[in-house]
Design a protein around this motif. Structure first.
Motif, PDB file in Angstrom:
ATOM      1  N   VAL A  82       0.830  -1.299  -0.083  1.00 23.91           N
ATOM      2  CA  VAL A  82      -0.129   0.011   0.220  1.00 23.91           C
ATOM      3  C   VAL A  82       0.847   1.402  -0.076  1.00 23.91           C
ATOM      4  O   VAL A  82       0.590   2.143  -0.701  1.00 23.91           O
ATOM      5  CB  VAL A  82      -0.828   0.053   1.182  1.00 23.91           C
ATOM      6  N   VAL A  83       1.887   1.264   0.777  1.00 26.21           N
ATOM      7  CA  VAL A  83       3.077   2.335   0.796  1.00 26.21           C
ATOM      8  C   VAL A  83       3.436   2.721  -0.494  1.00 26.21           C
ATOM      9  O   VAL A  83       3.502   3.821  -0.997  1.00 26.21           O
ATOM     10  CB  VAL A  83       3.992   2.074   2.034  1.00 26.21           C
ATOM     11  N   VAL A  84       4.057   1.674  -1.186  1.00 24.48           N
ATOM     12  CA  VAL A  84       4.568   1.640  -2.466  1.00 24.48           C
ATOM     13  C   VAL A  84       3.348   2.223  -3.564  1.00 24.48           C
ATOM     14  O   VAL A  84       3.775   3.097  -4.411  1.00 24.48           O
ATOM     15  CB  VAL A  84       5.115   0.504  -3.279  1.00 24.48           C
ATOM     16  N   LEU A  85       2.417   1.810  -3.613  1.00 26.02           N
ATOM     17  CA  LEU A  85       1.245   2.187  -4.327  1.00 26.02           C
ATOM     18  C   LEU A  85       1.040   3.664  -4.280  1.00 26.02           C
ATOM     19  O   LEU A  85       0.695   4.418  -5.153  1.00 26.02           O
ATOM     20  CB  LEU A  85       0.085   1.411  -4.250  1.00 26.02           C
ATOM     21  N   GLU A  86       0.967   4.097  -2.971  1.00 25.22           N
ATOM     22  CA  GLU A  86       0.700   5.436  -2.935  1.00 25.22           C
ATOM     23  C   GLU A  86       1.770   6.226  -3.113  1.00 25.22           C
ATOM     24  O   GLU A  86       1.346   7.457  -3.733  1.00 25.22           O
ATOM     25  CB  GLU A  86       0.070   5.897  -1.315  1.00 25.22           C
ATOM     26  N   VAL A  87       3.031   6.055  -3.105  1.00 23.11           N
ATOM     27  CA  VAL A  87       4.028   6.852  -3.523  1.00 23.11           C
ATOM     28  C   VAL A  87       3.936   6.843  -5.000  1.00 23.11           C
ATOM     29  O   VAL A  87       4.140   7.815  -5.561  1.00 23.11           O
ATOM     30  CB  VAL A  87       5.454   6.122  -3.154  1.00 23.11           C
ATOM     31  N   LEU A  88       3.500   5.897  -5.542  1.00 22.80           N
ATOM     32  CA  LEU A  88       3.426   5.760  -7.007  1.00 22.80           C
ATOM     33  C   LEU A  88       2.221   6.746  -7.504  1.00 22.80           C
ATOM     34  O   LEU A  88       2.461   7.687  -8.464  1.00 22.80           O
ATOM     35  CB  LEU A  88       3.094   4.535  -7.619  1.00 22.80           C
ATOM     36  N   ARG A  89       1.403   6.597  -6.837  1.00 26.80           N
ATOM     37  CA  ARG A  89       0.154   7.847  -7.226  1.00 26.80           C
ATOM     38  C   ARG A  89       0.504   9.068  -6.918  1.00 26.80           C
ATOM     39  O   ARG A  89       0.114  10.053  -7.918  1.00 26.80           O
ATOM     40  CB  ARG A  89      -1.005   7.273  -6.269  1.00 26.80           C
ATOM     41  N   ASP A  90       1.310   9.389  -5.825  1.00 28.29           N
ATOM     42  CA  ASP A  90       1.691  10.562  -5.628  1.00 28.29           C
ATOM     43  C   ASP A  90       2.689  11.276  -6.517  1.00 28.29           C
ATOM     44  O   ASP A  90       2.607  12.477  -7.234  1.00 28.29           O
ATOM     45  CB  ASP A  90       2.401  10.888  -4.484  1.00 28.29           C
ATOM     46  N   GLN A  91       3.531  10.441  -7.153  1.00 30.30           N
ATOM     47  CA  GLN A  91       4.358  10.792  -8.309  1.00 30.30           C
ATOM     48  C   GLN A  91       3.663  10.833  -9.649  1.00 30.30           C
ATOM     49  O   GLN A  91       4.547  11.550 -10.390  1.00 30.30           O
ATOM     50  CB  GLN A  91       5.610   9.777  -8.269  1.00 30.30           C
ATOM     51  N   GLY A  92       2.694  10.382  -9.862  1.00 27.98           N
ATOM     52  CA  GLY A  92       2.005  10.495 -11.047  1.00 27.98           C
ATOM     53  C   GLY A  92       2.186   9.307 -11.942  1.00 27.98           C
ATOM     54  O   GLY A  92       3.357   8.884 -12.187  1.00 27.98           O
ATOM     55  N   ILE A  93       1.158   8.677 -12.431  1.00 30.57           N
ATOM     56  CA  ILE A  93       1.203   7.760 -13.688  1.00 30.57           C
ATOM     57  C   ILE A  93       1.284   8.345 -15.024  1.00 30.57           C
ATOM     58  O   ILE A  93       0.411   8.551 -15.546  1.00 30.57           O
ATOM     59  CB  ILE A  93      -0.030   6.635 -13.460  1.00 30.57           C
ATOM     60  N   THR A  94       2.730   8.467 -15.410  1.00 29.67           N
ATOM     61  CA  THR A  94       2.997   9.213 -16.619  1.00 29.67           C
ATOM     62  C   THR A  94       3.290   8.412 -17.823  1.00 29.67           C
ATOM     63  O   THR A  94       3.590   8.836 -18.811  1.00 29.67           O
ATOM     64  CB  THR A  94       4.087  10.358 -16.344  1.00 29.67           C
ATOM     65  N   ASP A  95       3.594   7.125 -17.620  1.00 30.11           N
ATOM     66  CA  ASP A  95       3.982   6.290 -18.829  1.00 30.11           C
ATOM     67  C   ASP A  95       3.675   4.749 -18.307  1.00 30.11           C
ATOM     68  O   ASP A  95       3.224   4.555 -17.553  1.00 30.11           O
ATOM     69  CB  ASP A  95       5.821   6.386 -18.907  1.00 30.11           C
ATOM     70  N   ALA A  96       3.885   4.080 -19.578  1.00 29.24           N
ATOM     71  CA  ALA A  96       3.620   2.651 -19.387  1.00 29.24           C
ATOM     72  C   ALA A  96       4.381   1.763 -18.163  1.00 29.24           C
ATOM     73  O   ALA A  96       3.562   0.922 -17.599  1.00 29.24           O
ATOM     74  CB  ALA A  96       3.778   1.918 -20.665  1.00 29.24           C
ATOM     75  N   VAL A  97       5.664   2.252 -17.849  1.00 37.58           N
ATOM     76  CA  VAL A  97       6.250   1.442 -16.692  1.00 37.58           C
ATOM     77  C   VAL A  97       5.549   1.715 -15.586  1.00 37.58           C
ATOM     78  O   VAL A  97       5.380   0.844 -14.639  1.00 37.58           O
ATOM     79  CB  VAL A  97       7.662   2.066 -16.953  1.00 37.58           C
ATOM     80  N   SER A  98       5.395   2.946 -15.281  1.00 39.19           N
ATOM     81  CA  SER A  98       4.640   3.171 -13.845  1.00 39.19           C
ATOM     82  C   SER A  98       3.416   2.666 -13.873  1.00 39.19           C
ATOM     83  O   SER A  98       2.948   2.218 -12.642  1.00 39.19           O
ATOM     84  CB  SER A  98       4.636   4.783 -13.542  1.00 39.19           C
ATOM     85  N   LYS A  99       2.469   2.768 -15.002  1.00 34.23           N
ATOM     86  CA  LYS A  99       1.374   2.035 -15.124  1.00 34.23           C
ATOM     87  C   LYS A  99       1.368   0.625 -14.644  1.00 34.23           C
ATOM     88  O   LYS A  99       0.351   0.179 -14.082  1.00 34.23           O
ATOM     89  CB  LYS A  99       0.724   2.384 -16.390  1.00 34.23           C
ATOM     90  N   ARG A 100       2.115  -0.139 -15.318  1.00 31.89           N
ATOM     91  CA  ARG A 100       2.445  -1.458 -15.146  1.00 31.89           C
ATOM     92  C   ARG A 100       2.763  -1.657 -13.421  1.00 31.89           C
ATOM     93  O   ARG A 100       2.285  -2.614 -12.815  1.00 31.89           O
ATOM     94  CB  ARG A 100       3.450  -2.249 -15.980  1.00 31.89           C
ATOM     95  N   ARG A 101       3.742  -0.925 -12.898  1.00 29.13           N
ATOM     96  CA  ARG A 101       3.926  -1.242 -11.423  1.00 29.13           C
ATOM     97  C   ARG A 101       2.688  -0.823 -10.753  1.00 29.13           C
ATOM     98  O   ARG A 101       2.620  -1.343  -9.814  1.00 29.13           O
ATOM     99  CB  ARG A 101       5.099   0.013 -11.205  1.00 29.13           C
ATOM    100  N   LYS A 102       1.945   0.019 -11.113  1.00 29.22           N
ATOM    101  CA  LYS A 102       0.708   0.575 -10.274  1.00 29.22           C
ATOM    102  C   LYS A 102      -0.261  -0.569 -10.304  1.00 29.22           C
ATOM    103  O   LYS A 102      -0.737  -1.128  -9.135  1.00 29.22           O
ATOM    104  CB  LYS A 102       0.128   1.745 -10.927  1.00 29.22           C
ATOM    105  N   ASP A 103      -0.424  -1.119 -11.410  1.00 28.10           N
ATOM    106  CA  ASP A 103      -1.218  -2.280 -11.796  1.00 28.10           C
ATOM    107  C   ASP A 103      -0.750  -3.435 -10.910  1.00 28.10           C
ATOM    108  O   ASP A 103      -1.524  -4.288 -10.525  1.00 28.10           O
ATOM    109  CB  ASP A 103      -1.405  -2.869 -13.181  1.00 28.10           C
ATOM    110  N   MET A 104       0.655  -3.875 -10.813  1.00 30.44           N
ATOM    111  CA  MET A 104       1.124  -4.835 -10.132  1.00 30.44           C
ATOM    112  C   MET A 104       0.986  -4.824  -8.762  1.00 30.44           C
ATOM    113  O   MET A 104       0.562  -5.771  -8.164  1.00 30.44           O
ATOM    114  CB  MET A 104       2.542  -5.187 -10.776  1.00 30.44           C
ATOM    115  N   TYR A 105       1.188  -3.507  -8.229  1.00 34.68           N
ATOM    116  CA  TYR A 105       0.838  -3.541  -6.663  1.00 34.68           C
ATOM    117  C   TYR A 105      -0.643  -3.593  -6.382  1.00 34.68           C
ATOM    118  O   TYR A 105      -0.927  -4.094  -5.144  1.00 34.68           O
ATOM    119  CB  TYR A 105       1.500  -2.279  -6.391  1.00 34.68           C
ATOM    120  N   GLU A 106      -1.225  -2.981  -7.369  1.00 35.83           N
ATOM    121  CA  GLU A 106      -2.935  -2.927  -6.910  1.00 35.83           C
ATOM    122  C   GLU A 106      -3.087  -4.485  -7.000  1.00 35.83           C
ATOM    123  O   GLU A 106      -4.264  -4.793  -6.118  1.00 35.83           O
ATOM    124  CB  GLU A 106      -3.628  -2.164  -7.944  1.00 35.83           C
TER     125      GLU A 106
END
Length: 312
Positions: A82-106
């Motif tokens: 949850v902590v990692v996911l919230e950091v990713l959201r705060d940084q902004g989902i700006t590219d395919a890599v960050s989106k894949r990481r977000k989806d993986m943690y979700e």
């Protein structure tokens, strides 16, 4: 890892991390359901079995510590993701890599939430909200909040079935009681703070009066004596303002601390919001009215009343 001194603080030592590894299988990126079941059963047994209610005070304290550790371990399995996911959201989902990481943690969070919930966890931990040990209650609220993170449908469904099938009343009494307790504590704190401000205003007026008298005395007393009197009055005023500014800042800080701690209100509000999130009309209606219970408690109205205090 988590906020120092917050309601969701977790142990940070190597021992706690080692314990977490016993319940998490890294190869499958999932929890060990059999081991999780043991933690949930410990919570259920120590709270409901009659023989555990007649133990000595020392044994009771030891059992409470075991319950706290079990709740922390269950929460810790979800917390880091949850902590990692919230950091990713705060940084902004700006590219395919960050989106894949977000989806993986979700997906990881959801998988762990479902696995923990599959052990009848909701049914077995909700009664702990009426536990006599406040630390156990806090950990129970924290676990419920993280299990409902991202409006987890499986947990919402389990809660709905638990309430409708068992005609659960204690949950509503516990949550309603914490909302009311926080409301009363906030009103009392504001009344005390108002009295403190009134006293500060009185002291400032007194200091201003001394300065005025000193200036007026300049016309009738010697110049040196008047200047000394004026300097003395200004010094007194500065000292009063300095001390009262410090006291006001400390009082404001204490006010925030008390508001945060009363009834663990932040966790309570997050749980209520997460239960209703995702257009859960049945739960929304049931939080407002429990027609199949002897006494219905309107948690929606209690929540509105509490939030209204911040606008008055």
């Amino acid at each position: 890892y988590c906020e120092d001194g917050g309601d969701e603080d977790l142990p940070r030592g190597a021992e706690f991390s080692t314990f977490l590894d016993l319940y998490y299988t890294r190869e499958r990126d999932d929890v060990d359901k059999k081991e999780v079941r043991k933690l949930v059963d410990v919570l259920d047994i120590t709270f409901h079995r009659p023989e555990y209610r007649s133990v000595s005070s020392a044994e009771r304290d030891a059992l409470d510590m075991v319950n706290v550790k079990c709740l922390q371990l269950l929460r810790g399995l979800i917390h880091n993701a949850v902590v990692v996911l919230e950091v990713l959201r705060d940084q902004g989902i700006t590219d395919a890599v960050s989106k894949r990481r977000k989806d993986m943690y979700e997906a990881r969070i959801s998988r762990i939430q479902v696995a923990i919930n599959s052990q009848d966890t909701t049914k077995k931990i909700v009664p702990l909200l009426s536990h006599r040990n406040d630390e156990v209650v806090r950990e129970t609220l924290a676990l419920l909040a993280i299990m409902l993170f991202n409006a987890q449908r499986a947990v919402q469904k389990s809660f709905k079935h638990y309430c409708l099938e068992t005609r659960e009343e204690q949950f509503f009494r516990d949550i309603g009681g914490r909302l009311n307790r926080s409301s009363v504590a906030l009103k009392e704190r504001r009344a005390l703070f108002s009295q403190f401000r009134s006293k500060m205003d009185k002291n400032k007026k007194l200091a201003e009066s001394l300065r005025v008298r000193a200036v007026a005395g300049k016309k009738t007393k010697g110049k040196a004596l008047a200047e000394a009197s004026l300097a003395s009055s200004e010094y007194e005023l500065q000292e009063i303002e300095r001390k009262e500014h410090g006291r006001e800042a400390q009082a404001a800080e204490d006010d925030l601390a008390v508001t945060k701690d009363d009834g663990y209100i932040e966790l309570v509000l997050r749980i209520l919001a997460s239960l209703c999130d995702g257009q859960q009309r049945t739960i929304q209606d049931y939080l407002r009215e429990q027609p199949d219970n002897i006494k219905s408690i309107n948690l929606v109205a209690d929540t509105v009343d509490y939030l209204h205090l911040f606008k008055t």
